[in-house]
Design a protein around this motif. Structure first.
Motif, PDB file in Angstrom:
ATOM      1  N   SER A   1       6.207  10.699  12.754  1.00  0.00           N
ATOM      2  CA  SER A   1       5.984  12.081  12.330  1.00  0.00           C
ATOM      3  C   SER A   1       5.766  12.993  13.529  1.00  0.00           C
ATOM      4  O   SER A   1       6.316  14.110  13.589  1.00  0.00           O
ATOM      5  CB  SER A   1       4.778  12.143  11.386  1.00  0.00           C
TER       6      SER A   1
ATOM      7  N   TYR B   1       2.503   3.372  14.171  1.00  0.00           N
ATOM      8  CA  TYR B   1       3.929   3.620  14.401  1.00  0.00           C
ATOM      9  C   TYR B   1       4.449   4.714  13.475  1.00  0.00           C
ATOM     10  O   TYR B   1       5.199   5.608  13.910  1.00  0.00           O
ATOM     11  CB  TYR B   1       4.715   2.321  14.193  1.00  0.00           C
ATOM     12  N   ASP B   2       4.065   4.680  12.212  1.00  0.00           N
ATOM     13  CA  ASP B   2       4.499   5.706  11.262  1.00  0.00           C
ATOM     14  C   ASP B   2       3.964   7.084  11.651  1.00  0.00           C
ATOM     15  O   ASP B   2       4.656   8.100  11.509  1.00  0.00           O
ATOM     16  CB  ASP B   2       4.049   5.343   9.848  1.00  0.00           C
TER      17      ASP B   2
ATOM     18  N   GLN C   1       1.526  -0.837  12.168  1.00  0.00           N
ATOM     19  CA  GLN C   1       2.512  -0.111  11.358  1.00  0.00           C
ATOM     20  C   GLN C   1       2.047   1.314  11.074  1.00  0.00           C
ATOM     21  O   GLN C   1       2.847   2.261  11.129  1.00  0.00           O
ATOM     22  CB  GLN C   1       2.746  -0.860  10.040  1.00  0.00           C
TER      23      GLN C   1
END
Length: 584
Positions: free
Chosen positions: A267, A262-263, A259
């Motif tokens: 960006s 992925y975040d 996660q």
């Protein structure tokens, strides 16, 4: 109902001047509508509805132009080249027509070239004519008394006079000797040569700027494509980790790691999208055209070593042919001629002149006049003292000449530095591109083995994500180095003064109308599938030998612990070792 559609369309576009052409087209299409079949009417209505929606949502001139071009396709002959897939040659052609900086340079060059006929004109004969005609009313109260013996005194010229007066004059002047004028002609010629060299330098600079902006767009698009691909791959890992966590196969830590990665990519994707927009705008600043799609480079980019393969020979060529340096040399020569021109203020000047004056007047105080006067002569002018003006202007010109020499020397050093740097960048770029290819293969193998290790429990999710990121970074670096190599090649030829449209055509042949998705035959999904096949083959082989994968993992873990214990034991001092031996 269909006619009402066209009427509404005309009403919607009636308020804007730029849409008048669209209105005319729509009106003419009514003729088509009345004679069309029902099938054609349906297709045409859908087509026009899309156009109507596009025109209604148009917020800027580009969108408006696209709307008109879409409507005109197949109906009237309208050029849509500016919005189709463009290559480097097309973009450079539009830059020639649309770049304001280049246009300003051309205008300045033309203005400078006019200095030569202006300077020469002062050496040629100067012929001027003038004429005047007037009506005069004259009252002479004094007159001229005349005493004639034997006659009473008489006063001539006294009274009121009303008469016409006219005169013409023709003047011819020719400089015989004026050293300042000849020096001025030399200065103007040097400035003209400097301007012509500047034109070639500006043309080469426009080629380089256009190519750099072009490939910056491609590089930004590639970077965005890789970020999106990596985000998709990471999402697959995240989704797989969530499913495995739900069934209790892995810990929540693996989900958090996926996660987080992925975040981070979300960006990076936003930044990459913005960079694509900015680079396209930078290209539009040069050409005046916005490009939605550009031809990308082919999968196999030719890696051509500079010829000759000697940087010193390139530098020698640059010092002789670099157009910016040549312009500076002529500019310095013009300032030297200016010194001579200002110093000539101390010298005498010699000129010849001739004139013809004709006068005709009616009955005036002196009677009627009808006369012609011709004059021929020479004039010598010797400046004795002008308050120190010539001395100060000469010193000023000398300082300006010194400044021009220093600028020329600075340009010379910059040209040498640019040539060496560009040459090294080309050679290094070729080696980097070749190394990047191997790096991609190595990182792909690393990712494949890491995924296989993750399947059997010897690698973590973080290891997989890191290996995956390393592969994409290798792909991105490969893309960046390719564009750097192309830009370095152009910069080398520009520094040497040999860059031409033929070089742009050669580079244009390296482009393809079909943009590639990846710079290698490798793909994350293929790697994952290959890793899955390898894992299944391993499981199948172990099963045939009666070895459980889970048991094998335990054995591997025990072996690792034993190896670590052995290593720790080897690090113990000898005295302790003997003591341990006694204990055992």
């Amino acid at each position: 109902m269909k006619k009402a559609f066209f009427i509404r369309l005309n009403e919607r576009i009636e308020s804007k001047a730029w849409e008048q052409k669209l209105k005319m087209i729509c009106s003419k299409r009514l003729v088509f509508w009345l004679g069309a079949s029902e099938e054609d009417k349906g297709v045409y209505t859908e087509y026009m509805t899309d156009v109507f929606r596009a025109c209604n949502n148009a917020k800027n001139s580009i969108a408006k132009s696209i709307s008109v071009a879409v409507l005109s396709a197949g109906l009237i002959s309208v050029s849509t080249q500016a919005f189709a897939l463009a290559d480097l040659i097309q973009v450079f052609g539009q830059a020639l027509q649309g770049d304001p900086g280049f246009k300003a340079t051309v205008a300045n060059i033309k203005a400078t070239n006019e200095g030569v006929p202006i300077a020469v004109s002062a050496l040629l004969p100067q012929l001027t004519t003038q004429a005047n005609a007037q009506r005069q009313w004259l009252t002479n109260r004094a007159g001229t008394p005349v005493n004639v013996p034997g006659f009473p005194p008489v006063t001539f010229g006294q009274g009121q006079f009303d008469f016409n007066y006219g005169q013409y004059q023709v003047n011819l002047n020719q400089s015989i000797f004026d050293y300042a004028l000849w020096a001025g002609v030399s200065k103007a010629k040097y400035l003209s040569k400097s301007a012509n060299a500047s034109y070639t330098a500006a043309l080469q600079s426009l080629m380089a700027q256009t190519a750099t902006a072009y490939f910056n767009v491609l590089s930004a698009q590639d970077n965005l494509r890789y970020v999106e691909a990596e985000k998709k791959a990471v999402y697959q890992q995240l989704d797989q980790a969530r499913q495995q966590y739900k069934v209790g196969v892995i810990a929540i830590t693996n989900v958090y790691q996926a996660q987080a990665q992925y975040d981070t990519l979300l960006s990076q994707e936003i930044a990459a999208q913005n960079n694509v927009i900015n680079q396209r705008e930078n290209l539009r600043a040069i050409t005046g055209v916005y490009y939605d799609d550009l031809a990308g480079i082919k999968n196999e980019l030719p890696l051509v070593m500079p010829a000759p393969a000697d940087p010193n020979r390139w530098v020698k060529t640059a010092t002789l042919q670099n157009w910016t340096l040549i312009s500076q040399q002529f500019n310095a020569a013009s300032f030297k001629a200016n010194v001579t021109e200002q110093a000539a203020g101390h010298l005498p000047t010699l000129s010849a002149y001739a004139s013809n004056v004709g006068t005709k007047a009616g009955a005036g105080p002196g009677g009627k006049v009808d006369a012609t006067e011709n004059t021929v002569g020479i004039q010598l002018t010797f400046p004795v003292f002008q308050g120190g003006l010539v001395t100060s202007e000469t010193k000023q010109a000398e300082y300006q000449y010194q400044n021009a020499l220093e600028n020329m020397d600075q340009t010379y050093r910059q040209v040498v530095d640019d040539t060496y740097t560009s040459y090294n960048d080309v050679v290094s770029g070729i080696n980097q591109v070749r190394a990047d290819k191997q790096s991609i293969l190595s990182n792909a193998s690393s990712l494949r083995s890491t995924i296989e290790g993750y399947k059997v429990g010897t690698q973590t999710m973080l290891d997989v994500l890191q290996a995956q990121q390393n592969l994409y970074q290798a792909e991105q670096q490969f893309s960046t180095d390719q564009y750097s190599y192309i830009n370095a090649t152009i910069a080398l030829k520009e520094a040497a003064g040999t860059l031409s449209i033929n070089d742009i055509k050669i580079i244009n042949n390296w482009l393809s109308k079909h943009n590639r998705e990846s710079y290698s035959s490798l793909n994350i999904q293929n790697i994952q599938q290959q890793a899955e096949r390898n894992y299944n083959a391993t499981v199948k082989a172990n099963s045939a030998l009666g070895i459980d994968v889970g048991a094998k993992n335990v054995i591997n873990a025990v072996n690792q612990m034993e190896n670590q214990v052995s290593a720790d034991t080897n690090d113990v001092p000898s005295s302790s070792t003997s003591s341990s031996g006694k204990t055992n």
